[in-house]
Motif scaffolding. Structure first.
Motif, PDB file in Angstrom:
ATOM      1  N   ARG A   1       3.895 -98.563   1.017  1.00 14.57           N
ATOM      2  CA  ARG A   1       3.217 -99.645   0.289  1.00 14.57           C
ATOM      3  C   ARG A   1       1.742 -99.328   0.097  1.00 14.57           C
ATOM      4  NH1 ARG A   1       6.813-102.936  -2.451  1.00 14.57           N
ATOM      5  NH2 ARG A   1       8.281-103.938  -1.051  1.00 14.57           N
ATOM      6  N   GLU A   2       1.163 -98.605   1.063  1.00 14.09           N
ATOM      7  CA  GLU A   2      -0.231 -98.179   0.951  1.00 14.09           C
ATOM      8  C   GLU A   2      -0.243 -96.726   0.498  1.00 14.09           C
ATOM      9  OE1 GLU A   2      -2.969-100.029   1.993  1.00 14.09           O
ATOM     10  OE2 GLU A   2      -1.734-101.755   2.534  1.00 14.09           O
ATOM     11  N   GLN A   3      -1.351 -96.324  -0.115  1.00 10.19           N
ATOM     12  CA  GLN A   3      -1.424 -94.948  -0.567  1.00 10.19           C
ATOM     13  C   GLN A   3      -1.578 -93.969   0.597  1.00 10.19           C
ATOM     14  OE1 GLN A   3      -4.292 -94.572  -3.711  1.00 10.19           O
ATOM     15  NE2 GLN A   3      -3.037 -93.110  -4.805  1.00 10.19           N
ATOM     16  N   ASP A   4      -2.104 -94.458   1.715  1.00 12.89           N
ATOM     17  CA  ASP A   4      -2.275 -93.591   2.879  1.00 12.89           C
ATOM     18  C   ASP A   4      -1.030 -93.661   3.743  1.00 12.89           C
ATOM     19  OD1 ASP A   4      -5.014 -92.599   2.593  1.00 12.89           O
ATOM     20  OD2 ASP A   4      -5.505 -94.737   2.679  1.00 12.89           O
ATOM     21  N   VAL A   5      -0.643 -92.514   4.253  1.00 13.25           N
ATOM     22  CA  VAL A   5       0.574 -92.479   5.059  1.00 13.25           C
ATOM     23  C   VAL A   5       0.206 -92.034   6.479  1.00 13.25           C
ATOM     24  CG1 VAL A   5       1.132 -90.202   4.086  1.00 13.25           C
ATOM     25  CG2 VAL A   5       2.909 -91.497   5.227  1.00 13.25           C
ATOM     26  N   SER A   6       0.782 -92.711   7.477  1.00  9.12           N
ATOM     27  CA  SER A   6       0.429 -92.388   8.864  1.00  9.12           C
ATOM     28  C   SER A   6       1.174 -91.142   9.312  1.00  9.12           C
ATOM     29  CB  SER A   6       0.786 -93.563   9.770  1.00  9.12           C
ATOM     30  OG  SER A   6       2.186 -93.664   9.876  1.00  9.12           O
ATOM     31  N   PRO A   7       0.601 -90.396  10.270  1.00  9.26           N
ATOM     32  CA  PRO A   7       1.280 -89.212  10.801  1.00  9.26           C
ATOM     33  C   PRO A   7       2.642 -89.570  11.410  1.00  9.26           C
ATOM     34  CG  PRO A   7      -0.985 -89.334  11.621  1.00  9.26           C
ATOM     35  CD  PRO A   7      -0.724 -90.603  10.882  1.00  9.26           C
ATOM     36  N   GLN A   8       2.756 -90.772  11.985  1.00  7.76           N
ATOM     37  CA  GLN A   8       4.033 -91.189  12.589  1.00  7.76           C
ATOM     38  C   GLN A   8       5.123 -91.313  11.526  1.00  7.76           C
ATOM     39  OE1 GLN A   8       1.067 -92.472  13.197  1.00  7.76           O
ATOM     40  NE2 GLN A   8       0.794 -92.830  15.396  1.00  7.76           N
ATOM     41  N   LEU A   9       4.757 -91.891  10.374  1.00  5.76           N
ATOM     42  CA  LEU A   9       5.743 -92.035   9.298  1.00  5.76           C
ATOM     43  C   LEU A   9       6.161 -90.673   8.753  1.00  5.76           C
ATOM     44  CD1 LEU A   9       4.864 -95.001   6.923  1.00  5.76           C
ATOM     45  CD2 LEU A   9       6.961 -94.581   8.198  1.00  5.76           C
ATOM     46  N   LEU A  10       5.162 -89.792   8.601  1.00  5.05           N
ATOM     47  CA  LEU A  10       5.479 -88.450   8.106  1.00  5.05           C
ATOM     48  C   LEU A  10       6.408 -87.729   9.069  1.00  5.05           C
ATOM     49  CD1 LEU A  10       2.354 -86.711   6.577  1.00  5.05           C
ATOM     50  CD2 LEU A  10       4.562 -87.163   5.520  1.00  5.05           C
ATOM     51  N   GLN A  11       6.165 -87.919  10.352  1.00  7.88           N
ATOM     52  CA  GLN A  11       6.990 -87.307  11.381  1.00  7.88           C
ATOM     53  C   GLN A  11       8.432 -87.803  11.275  1.00  7.88           C
ATOM     54  OE1 GLN A  11       6.192 -84.747  13.052  1.00  7.88           O
ATOM     55  NE2 GLN A  11       8.216 -84.692  14.046  1.00  7.88           N
ATOM     56  N   LYS A  12       8.562 -89.115  11.126  1.00  6.86           N
ATOM     57  CA  LYS A  12       9.885 -89.744  10.985  1.00  6.86           C
ATOM     58  C   LYS A  12      10.612 -89.159   9.768  1.00  6.86           C
ATOM     59  CE  LYS A  12      11.361 -94.597  10.482  1.00  6.86           C
ATOM     60  NZ  LYS A  12      12.020 -94.747  11.774  1.00  6.86           N
ATOM     61  N   PHE A  13       9.859 -89.007   8.678  1.00 10.20           N
ATOM     62  CA  PHE A  13      10.413 -88.461   7.439  1.00 10.20           C
ATOM     63  C   PHE A  13      10.892 -87.023   7.659  1.00 10.20           C
ATOM     64  CE2 PHE A  13       9.779 -86.570   3.113  1.00 10.20           C
ATOM     65  CZ  PHE A  13      10.726 -87.327   2.453  1.00 10.20           C
ATOM     66  N   LYS A  14      10.036 -86.230   8.328  1.00 13.71           N
ATOM     67  CA  LYS A  14      10.390 -84.827   8.564  1.00 13.71           C
ATOM     68  C   LYS A  14      11.651 -84.695   9.405  1.00 13.71           C
ATOM     69  CE  LYS A  14       5.830 -82.718   8.203  1.00 13.71           C
ATOM     70  NZ  LYS A  14       4.695 -82.219   9.009  1.00 13.71           N
ATOM     71  N   GLU A  15      11.821 -85.628  10.340  1.00 15.53           N
ATOM     72  CA  GLU A  15      13.005 -85.549  11.205  1.00 15.53           C
ATOM     73  C   GLU A  15      14.297 -85.796  10.431  1.00 15.53           C
ATOM     74  OE1 GLU A  15      12.015 -88.153  14.456  1.00 15.53           O
ATOM     75  OE2 GLU A  15      10.477 -86.719  15.157  1.00 15.53           O
ATOM     76  N   LEU A  16      14.194 -86.506   9.300  1.00 12.64           N
ATOM     77  CA  LEU A  16      15.409 -86.781   8.508  1.00 12.64           C
ATOM     78  C   LEU A  16      15.810 -85.606   7.616  1.00 12.64           C
ATOM     79  CD1 LEU A  16      14.948 -90.496   7.435  1.00 12.64           C
ATOM     80  CD2 LEU A  16      16.719 -89.569   8.922  1.00 12.64           C
ATOM     81  N   ILE A  17      14.865 -84.688   7.366  1.00 14.73           N
ATOM     82  CA  ILE A  17      15.126 -83.598   6.412  1.00 14.73           C
ATOM     83  C   ILE A  17      16.394 -82.794   6.750  1.00 14.73           C
ATOM     84  CG2 ILE A  17      14.200 -81.451   5.411  1.00 14.73           C
ATOM     85  CD1 ILE A  17      11.402 -82.721   5.574  1.00 14.73           C
ATOM     86  N   PRO A  18      16.529 -82.299   8.005  1.00  9.24           N
ATOM     87  CA  PRO A  18      17.742 -81.506   8.277  1.00  9.24           C
ATOM     88  C   PRO A  18      19.030 -82.336   8.239  1.00  9.24           C
ATOM     89  CG  PRO A  18      16.391 -81.753  10.266  1.00  9.24           C
ATOM     90  CD  PRO A  18      15.583 -82.297   9.134  1.00  9.24           C
ATOM     91  N   THR A  19      18.929 -83.653   8.435  1.00 11.99           N
ATOM     92  CA  THR A  19      20.146 -84.475   8.453  1.00 11.99           C
ATOM     93  C   THR A  19      20.786 -84.585   7.065  1.00 11.99           C
ATOM     94  OG1 THR A  19      19.149 -86.650   8.021  1.00 11.99           O
ATOM     95  CG2 THR A  19      19.134 -85.891  10.314  1.00 11.99           C
ATOM     96  N   VAL A  20      20.028 -84.280   5.997  1.00 11.16           N
ATOM     97  CA  VAL A  20      20.620 -84.319   4.648  1.00 11.16           C
ATOM     98  C   VAL A  20      20.803 -82.919   4.077  1.00 11.16           C
ATOM     99  CG1 VAL A  20      19.798 -86.651   4.160  1.00 11.16           C
ATOM    100  CG2 VAL A  20      18.382 -84.700   3.497  1.00 11.16           C
ATOM    101  N   GLY A  21      20.724 -81.907   4.951  1.00  8.69           N
ATOM    102  CA  GLY A  21      21.019 -80.541   4.524  1.00  8.69           C
ATOM    103  C   GLY A  21      19.850 -79.832   3.847  1.00  8.69           C
ATOM    104  N   LEU A  22      18.622 -80.340   4.040  1.00  9.48           N
ATOM    105  CA  LEU A  22      17.461 -79.697   3.423  1.00  9.48           C
ATOM    106  C   LEU A  22      16.582 -79.068   4.515  1.00  9.48           C
ATOM    107  CD1 LEU A  22      16.528 -82.419   0.753  1.00  9.48           C
ATOM    108  CD2 LEU A  22      17.897 -80.354   0.443  1.00  9.48           C
TER     109      LEU A  22
END
Ligand SMILES: *[C@@H]1O[C@H](CO)[C@@H](O)[C@H](O)[C@H]1NC(C)=O
Length: 180
Positions: free
Chosen positions: A140-161
């Motif tokens: 919702r904000e243009q700035d993204v927290s390191p925690q959110l980015l971390q959460k996002f990165k953890e999902l990457i291998p779960t979808v085969g990327l």
């Protein structure tokens, strides 16, 4: 038209099967999901995306829902020195949080969201013979927290990327005026 329809149906079936394992936000609430989001990170194995991802900036997605429950998305994207606009309409699939566009052969699932800060969206798209998978981090904000980015990165291998397909999109004020 007669020849096109069966192949569209086949493509959709294929997309449905390819995405069958992808989780969707339980109890998805479209009304709370609507509104403006910044696309702050994206990961995809689409060959076009991989070529241009390092030059991409954050885009703005405005989401609304039709009375039928279909999802309308307007994307405004800073590209070179212009603002490119894309509009997409995706039909609801029968499962809340899961949408499909037959013409564009696209499948979209809201994997998780807290509505007020972030959402993680999974997309499958078929173009010619290539089916690509993408995940996007919307905030919702243009700035993204390191925690959110971390959460996002953890999902990457779960979808085969893999993480080398990731682009963290720098913020840009170039198109904030262009959203309507
Ligand atoms: C993208 O990744 C998905 C999941 O691993 C795979 O099924 C698909 O074939 C890949 N597409 C391309 C174009 O590499």
């Amino acid at each position: 038209m007669m020849a096109v329809l069966p192949s569209l149906a086949l493509a959709l079936l294929y997309l449905l099967r390819a995405g069958a394992e992808v989780p969707v936000q339980p109890g998805f609430n479209a009304e709370k999901f609507a509104g403006t989001w910044y696309v702050t990170a994206a990961v995809s194995n689409c060959s076009v995306f991989l070529k241009i991802k390092d030059g991409m900036k954050s885009s703005i997605a405005t989401i609304s829902f039709t009375p039928e429950g279909d999802l309308a998305m307007q994307l405004v994207w800073p590209l070179l020195d212009k603002c490119q606009k894309f509009e997409l309409l995706l039909q609801q699939s029968g499962q809340a949080g899961h949408y499909m566009a037959a013409q564009e052969k696209r499948d979209l699932r809201v994997m998780e969201t807290d509505y007020s800060r972030y959402a993680i969206v999974h997309q499958l798209q078929q173009r010619e013979q290539e089916t690509s998978t993408a995940l996007q981090l919307l905030t919702r904000e243009q700035d993204v927290s390191p925690q959110l980015l971390q959460k996002f990165k953890e999902l990457i291998p779960t979808v085969g990327l893999t993480e080398d397909m990731l682009a963290i999109l720098p913020k840009s004020d170039q198109c904030t005026e262009a959203i309507s």
